[in-house]
Design an enzyme around this catalytic site. Sequence first.
Site, mmCIF file in Angstrom:
data_model
loop_
_atom_site.group_PDB
_atom_site.id
_atom_site.type_symbol
_atom_site.label_atom_id
_atom_site.label_comp_id
_atom_site.label_asym_id
_atom_site.label_seq_id
_atom_site.Cartn_x
_atom_site.Cartn_y
_atom_site.Cartn_z
ATOM 1 N N ARG A 143 0.797 -1.233 0.000
ATOM 2 C CA ARG A 143 0.000 0.000 0.000
ATOM 3 C C ARG A 143 0.822 1.271 0.000
ATOM 4 N NH1 ARG A 143 -2.663 -3.383 3.641
ATOM 5 N NH2 ARG A 143 -4.224 -4.570 2.486
ATOM 6 N N THR A 265 -3.224 -7.982 14.630
ATOM 7 C CA THR A 265 -2.186 -7.371 13.802
ATOM 8 C C THR A 265 -2.560 -5.944 13.398
ATOM 9 O OG1 THR A 265 -3.171 -8.554 11.942
ATOM 10 C CG2 THR A 265 -1.181 -9.492 12.905
ATOM 11 N N ASN A 285 -8.246 -8.266 13.881
ATOM 12 C CA ASN A 285 -9.105 -9.309 14.431
ATOM 13 C C ASN A 285 -8.339 -10.301 15.292
ATOM 14 O OD1 ASN A 285 -8.295 -9.879 11.435
ATOM 15 N ND2 ASN A 285 -8.392 -11.880 12.419
ATOM 16 N N ASP A 335 -14.197 -11.340 12.590
ATOM 17 C CA ASP A 335 -13.164 -10.700 11.782
ATOM 18 C C ASP A 335 -13.451 -9.213 11.597
ATOM 19 O OD1 ASP A 335 -10.869 -10.410 10.230
ATOM 20 O OD2 ASP A 335 -11.858 -10.979 8.370
ATOM 21 N N LYS A 362 -14.799 -2.360 10.058
ATOM 22 C CA LYS A 362 -15.552 -3.428 9.411
ATOM 23 C C LYS A 362 -16.933 -3.648 10.021
ATOM 24 C CE LYS A 362 -12.137 -6.685 7.515
ATOM 25 N NZ LYS A 362 -11.694 -8.097 7.620
ATOM 26 N N CYS A 642 -7.122 -23.643 0.283
ATOM 27 C CA CYS A 642 -7.046 -23.236 -1.124
ATOM 28 C C CYS A 642 -7.967 -22.074 -1.492
ATOM 29 C CB CYS A 642 -7.383 -24.419 -2.039
ATOM 30 S SG CYS A 642 -6.526 -25.959 -1.643
ATOM 31 N N HIS A 646 -7.863 -19.371 -4.608
ATOM 32 C CA HIS A 646 -8.475 -19.954 -5.802
ATOM 33 C C HIS A 646 -9.997 -19.910 -5.788
ATOM 34 C CE1 HIS A 646 -4.606 -21.291 -7.304
ATOM 35 N NE2 HIS A 646 -4.323 -21.756 -6.104
ATOM 36 N N MET A 685 3.155 -20.652 -5.498
ATOM 37 C CA MET A 685 2.402 -21.830 -5.082
ATOM 38 C C MET A 685 3.328 -22.733 -4.271
ATOM 39 S SD MET A 685 -0.368 -23.488 -4.943
ATOM 40 C CE MET A 685 -0.662 -25.113 -4.255
#
Length: 724
Positions: A143, A265, A285, A335, A362, A642, A646, A685
């Site tokens: 950022r 964090t 969170n 979260d 959030k 995953c 994905h 990956m």
Amino acid sequence: MAIMKWALPILVGGALALGSCEEMLGDQFAGGEGITQTMLVSADSDSANWMSHGRTYSEQRFSPLDQINVGNVGDLGLHWFADLDTARGQEATPLVMDGKLYVTTAWSKVKAFDAATGEPLWDYDPQVPGETAVKACCDTVNRGLAAWGDSLFFGTLDGRLVALDRGTGEVQWETLTVDQSQSYTVTGAPRVINGKVIIGNGGAEFGVRGYVAAYDAESGEEAWRFYTVPEGTENEESPEYLQAAAETWNTQVLVGSDAIGGGGTVWDSMAYDPELDLLYIGVGNGSPWNRAYRSPGVDGTGEGDNLYLSSIVAIRPDTGEYVWHYQTTPGETWDYTATQHIVLADMEIEGEQRQVLMQAPKNGFFYVLDRATGEFISGEPYTGLNWATGIDENGRPIENPETRIDKTGKPALVLPGPLGGHNWHPMAYHPGENLVYIPAFEAGWIYSPQANWKPDTARGFNIGMDMAANDLPPDLGIRRQVEGTIKGMLVAWDPVAQEARWSVEHPGPWNGGLLATGGGLVFQGNQSSTFKAYDAASGSELWSFAAQTGVVAPPISYSVNGEQYVAVLAGWGGAFATSTDGGLIDKDGAVPNISRLLVFKLGGEAALPEMPELAAMPLDPPASRASAQTIAAGGADYARYCAVCHGPAAVGASYLPDLRRSGALGNRATWASIVHDGVLTANGMASFSDSLDKEDVEAVRAYVIHRANEDKALEGAADKVARR
């Protein structure tokens, strides 16, 4: 009055004279003095440059430049652009100093350009290892930068803080800020205060313990570190603020061989008040999300407020000393980070002039706090929510008990979901309108507690939830109906009245950060691959540019030689883009990633190359022959390990591999070599052998084959309908 020759009182020979601030600051840069604390504190008076992340320490993201305004913005045109070599999410805020533009891109690369012409000056690649990508919850983004003296500072995805020479791009020093054996990442922009470079980190989803730290700008040596959650072994020698936090946790899970980090964090927002000498940090969170596992009570449910999760904390930037905190979501379990953009301003509230801090975290409430004391002033919903019915007079949410899944142990559809009502995308504040512009959205989620959950600190999300509970059924009509409920909005929020003055609805969520200007404009990019300008007072759309890709980064404005420019990074990506197919199930409408830096001015005549044709690989999977039990087991592992990259239910993003269409899907050995053995580690990956054995990996393949066959059947049905 000429836009860039605005006057600033300068003391000359004991009398006030008027001089050009642009010329004065240009002389400072030319003289080699570099960026000083005085310059950063007075940045609001320097409209030519954009020297820090939010332009000023107050993080208002307001440029007083008005050469481009509501009357002539229709003449705005592309002046120059630069194609990037990183086709991932682009989220950075450029910096501009002395006619030069500096920007970070995905994979933590840095580039410098002539801000007026676009001539490349230098670039730097920190060579982040590809396997770091699996530690990042939300794409390989960065950022931005911070500036001090003649140096630029930025964090790398693998946790280094790097100092570069601003003129040449050469490395001056680099410091490792995290334990690389854990799943820490750095994606946020640092800030510099009085020669200390301050930076946090991410990784709460993977089980780390959060902190923010300061480093000497000259040497890179750590000056202080402020942990946001207790370690679990607090005693009389621990800082008092951590001793107080420990009383709000069941800390037994934070210690021992199976310890979890607790989360918290500080991965994005910070702001600074020079007068009060207070640095404000937004804390993230819990880890895991489900408080029943993170801080269990005697009855197996969650307990405690779990400080300082989901909190705004004020600390002394010179020492890291705790001053005050305000917790937006006590005992957070959804979260609901408070890492979202923090804005400082002064305004009259109920007849009294107040120094306020504002945030739209959030959880869906817009907060106004006294920034000197942390006192709660007001809070109202800026978007749809059902986890609470309001905020009481003490600033504590009035919770809906049905959404407290850490206590009920039952699934619940909760609004907002984990993407929040507002994510990292920066807000902007227009002091003339006294409005805060929020890139908001509505997106619920089914929070389903996972039975017998165990942490996995090697790989995968550590959230204590069944992520597969949100997989949509294969029916395309149902998918489109559900996706259609996800909304994106630009909301102009009145922080005194605590209500929206106007709003603009976007086709979907995950729209860009914001810029407000003295020309009465608000600029924002969006998911629909356009970059737009709105009337700051009314929300009327005044100008639009086809960017060819989704724009999530925030724009800036600056001037060179008296001419105003607007710049923005374009490039679709980030958490929503990687964890869904971009909000559009139909691949014909998927948002592409074409990463570029775009720079505009009045009368700009540059043009982008013709939009390339985007053709999806065919959906031609092998037959699904695995048992239902194997497919279910593979689906559970897919959801945890995953889906974040994905896509849920194996419906891939538009710029990361769609596994349903992977050539490796038909070959068990090739699949295992990638997922288990890590032959594509350099591409991002990494091997999952620490978490999944070869039988598990094969079950994941069986699940993806099953899903690919379901969706191939849907494509065939759609083709038959189209041919009728």
